[in-house]
Enzyme design. Structure first.
Site, PDB file in Angstrom:
ATOM      1  N   GLU A 172     -38.515   0.330 -72.137  1.00 52.94           N
ATOM      2  CA  GLU A 172     -38.842   1.760 -72.093  1.00 52.94           C
ATOM      3  C   GLU A 172     -38.810   2.397 -73.478  1.00 52.94           C
ATOM      4  OE1 GLU A 172     -40.118   2.452 -69.469  1.00 52.94           O
ATOM      5  OE2 GLU A 172     -39.078   1.502 -67.781  1.00 52.94           O
TER       6      GLU A 172
ATOM      7  N   HIS B 265     -31.657   6.902 -69.964  1.00 54.16           N
ATOM      8  CA  HIS B 265     -32.377   6.641 -68.714  1.00 54.16           C
ATOM      9  C   HIS B 265     -31.459   5.887 -67.767  1.00 54.16           C
ATOM     10  CE1 HIS B 265     -35.206   5.217 -65.802  1.00 54.16           C
ATOM     11  NE2 HIS B 265     -35.114   3.963 -66.196  1.00 54.16           N
TER      12      HIS B 265
ATOM     13  N   HIS C 157     -30.580   4.870 -63.213  1.00 58.03           N
ATOM     14  CA  HIS C 157     -31.060   4.733 -61.839  1.00 58.03           C
ATOM     15  C   HIS C 157     -30.017   5.240 -60.843  1.00 58.03           C
ATOM     16  CE1 HIS C 157     -33.562   0.934 -63.260  1.00 58.03           C
ATOM     17  NE2 HIS C 157     -33.994   2.059 -63.804  1.00 58.03           N
TER      18      HIS C 157
ATOM     19  N   GLU D 179     -22.856  24.740 -59.731  1.00 52.43           N
ATOM     20  CA  GLU D 179     -22.880  24.285 -61.126  1.00 52.43           C
ATOM     21  C   GLU D 179     -24.304  24.020 -61.625  1.00 52.43           C
ATOM     22  OE1 GLU D 179     -19.988  24.185 -62.939  1.00 52.43           O
ATOM     23  OE2 GLU D 179     -19.421  25.145 -61.055  1.00 52.43           O
TER      24      GLU D 179
ATOM     25  N   HIS E 187     -37.791   5.768 -59.008  1.00 49.13           N
ATOM     26  CA  HIS E 187     -37.272   4.927 -60.093  1.00 49.13           C
ATOM     27  C   HIS E 187     -35.930   5.434 -60.634  1.00 49.13           C
ATOM     28  CE1 HIS E 187     -38.120   2.362 -63.855  1.00 49.13           C
ATOM     29  NE2 HIS E 187     -36.907   2.872 -63.973  1.00 49.13           N
TER      30      HIS E 187
END
Ligand code: 13P
Ligand code: ZN
Length: 270
Positions: free
Chosen positions: A117, A140, A142, A170, A211
């Site tokens: 990525e 990044h 998951h 929040e 994703h």
């Protein structure tokens, strides 16, 4: 005499972040990646900046980042292993003068390279730096509930942001600028990088449908805290889904934002 890089604060921060993300269950196997823009002066205390171990083509134009140095997680590397062996799982690269080559200054000791990525990371750094000169981190991950919530919601970033703000007081305070959402795309490509970077011109958080999520920030805590707050909120949303009786009224969301002198993303609240 150079200092020991394994004791560098930025290496420690990468180890801590990846270990936390793994233990939270966000990053299975090699899932997730982090890149961290470093100060040349700081890296120079640990490494000879004239010594390039090898060069790695990037496959895209990163001219806006020429000379910039990043510590990055490697492709195929497991977050659970970073702390045990930073030199194999992490790399420090500098974007070379041609804008399309990364110069490896340290790491990936087994011959590895940066995350698949890398385009999304570098292009996102360019976008975030254009709106915030203090920006440093692209993260990044998951996280399970974020992916689940995205699977049961329309692909509409204002609607998605609203549902998050309605589920946890929040949420609007931590991300008044909202969460961008991209449709399902092939990951690891320049195309998803370009699409992500476009969103990053106005968002610090971008969901990749089916994703995961990207979070950015001035430091590791900001990027981590953004993702952590989305994930916590998505968990609440999913646990309540189908049983929800109380959502936070728009008026309260507005007052929460006002209390903290924040301007919520327009076009969401009544
Ligand atoms: P890498 O192992 O190449 O970093 O890929 C993991 C990932 O999360 C892909 O989106
Ligand atoms: Zn991923």
């Amino acid at each position: 005499m150079k200092k020991n890089i394994l004791e560098a604060p930025f290496v420690k921060e990468m180890c801590d972040a990846t270990a936390n993300m793994y233990r939270l269950g966000w990053d299975e196997r090699n899932g997730g990646n982090i890149s961290y823009l470093l100060e040349e002066e700081e890296v120079g205390r640990y490494l000879d900046l004239n010594k390039v171990i090898r060069t790695i083509p990037t496959g895209f134009d990163a001219s806006a980042l020429i000379g910039k140095i990043f510590i990055v997680t490697g492709t195929g590397k497991y977050f659970k292993n970073v702390e045990k062996d930073p030199e194999c799982n992490l790399g420090i690269v500098r974007i070379a003068n041609d804008g399309t080559t990364a110069e490896l200054l340290w790491g990936w000791s087994d011959g590895g390279k940066f995350t698949s990525e890398f385009p999304a990371h570098m292009m996102s750094h360019i976008s975030r730096l254009s709106v915030d000169p203090d920006h440093r981190i692209v993260m990044h991950s998951h996280p399970t509930y974020t992916i689940a919530m995205n699977a049961v919601c329309p692909i509409d970033e204002k609607d998605f942001t609203h549902r998050l703000w309605q589920s946890n007081t929040e949420a609007v305070v931590v991300f008044p600028d909202g969460v961008g959402v991209l449709p399902c795309m092939v990951c690891g490509t320049n195309e998803i990088g370009i699409a992500t970077a476009e969103k990053m011109k106005s968002f610090r958080l971008v969901v990749w449908t089916n994703h995961g999520i990207y979070g950015t920030g001035k430091n590791m805590d900001e990027a981590f805290g953004l993702i952590e707050t989305v994930e916590k909120t998505a968990q609440i949303y999913m646990l309540a889904l189908g049983h929800t009786v109380n959502v936070i009224p728009d008026q309260i969301i507005k007052e929460l934002a006002a209390l903290w002198n924040l301007t919520p993303l327009e076009g969401i609240l009544e």
